[in-house]
Design a protein around this motif. Structure first.
Motif, PDB file in Angstrom:
ATOM      1  N   UNK A  27      30.649  61.364  46.743  1.00  0.00           N
ATOM      2  CA  UNK A  27      29.635  60.379  46.366  1.00  0.00           C
ATOM      3  C   UNK A  27      29.706  60.127  44.861  1.00  0.00           C
ATOM      4  N   UNK A  28      29.466  58.896  44.464  1.00  0.00           N
ATOM      5  CA  UNK A  28      29.436  58.536  43.041  1.00  0.00           C
ATOM      6  C   UNK A  28      28.036  58.807  42.507  1.00  0.00           C
ATOM      7  N   UNK A  29      27.808  60.055  42.124  1.00  0.00           N
ATOM      8  CA  UNK A  29      26.492  60.503  41.677  1.00  0.00           C
ATOM      9  C   UNK A  29      26.167  59.879  40.327  1.00  0.00           C
ATOM     10  N   UNK A  30      25.022  59.199  40.210  1.00  0.00           N
ATOM     11  CA  UNK A  30      24.676  58.553  38.937  1.00  0.00           C
ATOM     12  C   UNK A  30      24.320  59.591  37.879  1.00  0.00           C
ATOM     13  N   UNK A  39      31.454  53.166  35.842  1.00  0.00           N
ATOM     14  CA  UNK A  39      31.081  53.520  37.205  1.00  0.00           C
ATOM     15  C   UNK A  39      31.196  55.030  37.334  1.00  0.00           C
ATOM     16  N   UNK A  40      30.165  55.688  37.891  1.00  0.00           N
ATOM     17  CA  UNK A  40      30.252  57.149  38.029  1.00  0.00           C
ATOM     18  C   UNK A  40      31.465  57.543  38.872  1.00  0.00           C
ATOM     19  N   UNK A  41      32.041  58.682  38.524  1.00  0.00           N
ATOM     20  CA  UNK A  41      33.204  59.135  39.288  1.00  0.00           C
ATOM     21  C   UNK A  41      32.750  59.796  40.588  1.00  0.00           C
ATOM     22  N   UNK A  42      33.609  59.729  41.563  1.00  0.00           N
ATOM     23  CA  UNK A  42      33.327  60.380  42.840  1.00  0.00           C
ATOM     24  C   UNK A  42      33.366  61.881  42.629  1.00  0.00           C
ATOM     25  N   UNK A  43      32.383  62.549  43.197  1.00  0.00           N
ATOM     26  CA  UNK A  43      32.326  63.997  43.082  1.00  0.00           C
ATOM     27  C   UNK A  43      31.794  64.566  44.379  1.00  0.00           C
ATOM     28  N   UNK A  44      32.071  65.840  44.631  1.00  0.00           N
ATOM     29  CA  UNK A  44      31.504  66.432  45.842  1.00  0.00           C
ATOM     30  C   UNK A  44      30.003  66.627  45.647  1.00  0.00           C
ATOM     31  N   UNK A  45      29.248  66.261  46.652  1.00  0.00           N
ATOM     32  CA  UNK A  45      27.799  66.435  46.626  1.00  0.00           C
ATOM     33  C   UNK A  45      27.378  67.143  47.909  1.00  0.00           C
ATOM     34  N   UNK A  63      23.983  67.328  43.134  1.00  0.00           N
ATOM     35  CA  UNK A  63      25.123  67.145  42.240  1.00  0.00           C
ATOM     36  C   UNK A  63      26.074  68.334  42.339  1.00  0.00           C
ATOM     37  N   UNK A  64      27.353  68.057  42.475  1.00  0.00           N
ATOM     38  CA  UNK A  64      28.364  69.110  42.518  1.00  0.00           C
ATOM     39  C   UNK A  64      29.238  69.084  41.282  1.00  0.00           C
ATOM     40  N   UNK A  65      29.566  70.275  40.777  1.00  0.00           N
ATOM     41  CA  UNK A  65      30.396  70.368  39.579  1.00  0.00           C
ATOM     42  C   UNK A  65      31.175  71.679  39.575  1.00  0.00           C
ATOM     43  N   UNK A  66      32.302  71.652  38.907  1.00  0.00           N
ATOM     44  CA  UNK A  66      33.061  72.883  38.700  1.00  0.00           C
ATOM     45  C   UNK A  66      32.758  73.461  37.319  1.00  0.00           C
ATOM     46  N   UNK A  67      31.966  72.750  36.532  1.00  0.00           N
ATOM     47  CA  UNK A  67      31.594  73.195  35.188  1.00  0.00           C
ATOM     48  C   UNK A  67      30.695  74.428  35.253  1.00  0.00           C
ATOM     49  N   UNK A  68      30.858  75.290  34.282  1.00  0.00           N
ATOM     50  CA  UNK A  68      30.009  76.483  34.196  1.00  0.00           C
ATOM     51  C   UNK A  68      29.006  76.377  33.054  1.00  0.00           C
ATOM     52  N   UNK A  69      28.823  75.157  32.534  1.00  0.00           N
ATOM     53  CA  UNK A  69      27.895  74.960  31.430  1.00  0.00           C
ATOM     54  C   UNK A  69      26.469  75.311  31.852  1.00  0.00           C
ATOM     55  N   UNK A 107      23.761  54.175  54.043  1.00  0.00           N
ATOM     56  CA  UNK A 107      24.558  52.958  53.877  1.00  0.00           C
ATOM     57  C   UNK A 107      24.856  52.670  52.402  1.00  0.00           C
ATOM     58  N   UNK A 108      24.476  53.567  51.514  1.00  0.00           N
ATOM     59  CA  UNK A 108      24.655  53.370  50.068  1.00  0.00           C
ATOM     60  C   UNK A 108      26.137  53.208  49.714  1.00  0.00           C
ATOM     61  N   UNK A 109      26.409  52.321  48.769  1.00  0.00           N
ATOM     62  CA  UNK A 109      27.798  52.064  48.357  1.00  0.00           C
ATOM     63  C   UNK A 109      28.395  53.196  47.537  1.00  0.00           C
ATOM     64  N   UNK A 110      27.583  54.174  47.139  1.00  0.00           N
ATOM     65  CA  UNK A 110      28.082  55.300  46.360  1.00  0.00           C
ATOM     66  C   UNK A 110      28.908  56.283  47.168  1.00  0.00           C
ATOM     67  N   UNK A 111      28.780  56.263  48.494  1.00  0.00           N
ATOM     68  CA  UNK A 111      29.599  57.144  49.331  1.00  0.00           C
ATOM     69  C   UNK A 111      31.043  56.672  49.245  1.00  0.00           C
ATOM     70  N   UNK A 112      31.937  57.599  48.984  1.00  0.00           N
ATOM     71  CA  UNK A 112      33.361  57.266  48.872  1.00  0.00           C
ATOM     72  C   UNK A 112      34.027  57.614  50.199  1.00  0.00           C
ATOM     73  N   UNK A 113      34.351  56.578  50.947  1.00  0.00           N
ATOM     74  CA  UNK A 113      34.892  56.730  52.297  1.00  0.00           C
ATOM     75  C   UNK A 113      36.409  56.906  52.224  1.00  0.00           C
ATOM     76  N   UNK A 114      36.896  57.953  52.844  1.00  0.00           N
ATOM     77  CA  UNK A 114      38.341  58.162  52.957  1.00  0.00           C
ATOM     78  C   UNK A 114      38.872  57.136  53.952  1.00  0.00           C
ATOM     79  N   UNK A 115      39.782  56.298  53.518  1.00  0.00           N
ATOM     80  CA  UNK A 115      40.284  55.222  54.383  1.00  0.00           C
ATOM     81  C   UNK A 115      41.073  55.765  55.586  1.00  0.00           C
TER      82      UNK A 115
END
Length: 189
Positions: A27-30, A39-45, A63-69, A107-115
């Motif tokens: 999902x393109x988390x704002x 445009x926000x980048x696609x990230x795991x949510x 929100x999903x991140x690999x950052x340890x901040x 139905x939000x356009x932020x979901x990144x659908x694998x074609x």
């Protein structure tokens, strides 16, 4: 013998009908840091919850991140061990920050659908991360219920007649007309 391959319906174009809490989606988390033109980048949510509002289904995403901040804290759910993050469809250890969440329609356009397969679902949590998710969900639901009760209490206080009381003292109030008040004042004076 017949070969039978069971397909996970979440991993098909019918994902909206089968998605549940614990699923990981792309999902393109704002983000506040991203400019209006970016445009926000696609990230795991992480799907914290699925809600039906009217005739639409919504997903509460963390929100999903690999950052340890240390800025990314609050209601965390970690998939740190290799088996945990690989089974969730992730490439590396990931932290889901439940404090950073957004409620969006499915139905939000932020979901990144694998074609290739027609779904944004990457995988699902399992084991200890799923157990932690359920604890986080319980806390979020409890806080929501407490806030709703406080709102109800405030509304009922604002609609009830004002009270004037002295704590620890029992009393009764007598209602009298202005004429009776004037007569009472004359008698006392």
């Amino acid at each position: 013998m017949l070969d039978f391959t069971q397909t996970n319906p979440k991993m098909t174009a019918a994902w909206r009908d089968h998605i549940a809490h614990g699923d990981i989606v792309s999902f393109r988390f704002p983000l506040a840091e991203v400019g209006a033109e970016d445009r926000p980048k696609a990230r795991p949510c992480l799907v914290l919850d699925i809600q039906q509002i009217g005739d639409r289904r919504y997903a509460l995403l963390a929100y999903g991140t690999s950052s340890r901040r240390p800025s990314n804290v609050g209601y965390e759910v970690h998939a740190r061990k290799r088996a945990e993050y690989l089974s969730a469809g992730l490439n590396e250890p990931t932290k889901f920050v439940g404090r950073r969440r957004v409620l969006v329609p499915l139905t939000h356009r932020g979901f990144v659908i694998c074609t290739a397969i027609g779904t944004p679902v990457l995988g699902s949590l399992d084991g200890a991360p799923l157990k932690r998710l359920n604890a986080v969900r319980g806390r979020i639901h409890a806080e929501r219920d407490i806030a709703a009760e406080r709102r109800r209490d405030r509304r009922s206080l604002s609609t009830s007649p004002p009270h004037s009381a002295v704590r620890g003292t029992d009393f009764s109030a007598e209602h009298c007309s202005p004429e009776q008040r004037t007569i009472g004042a004359e008698v006392q004076g």
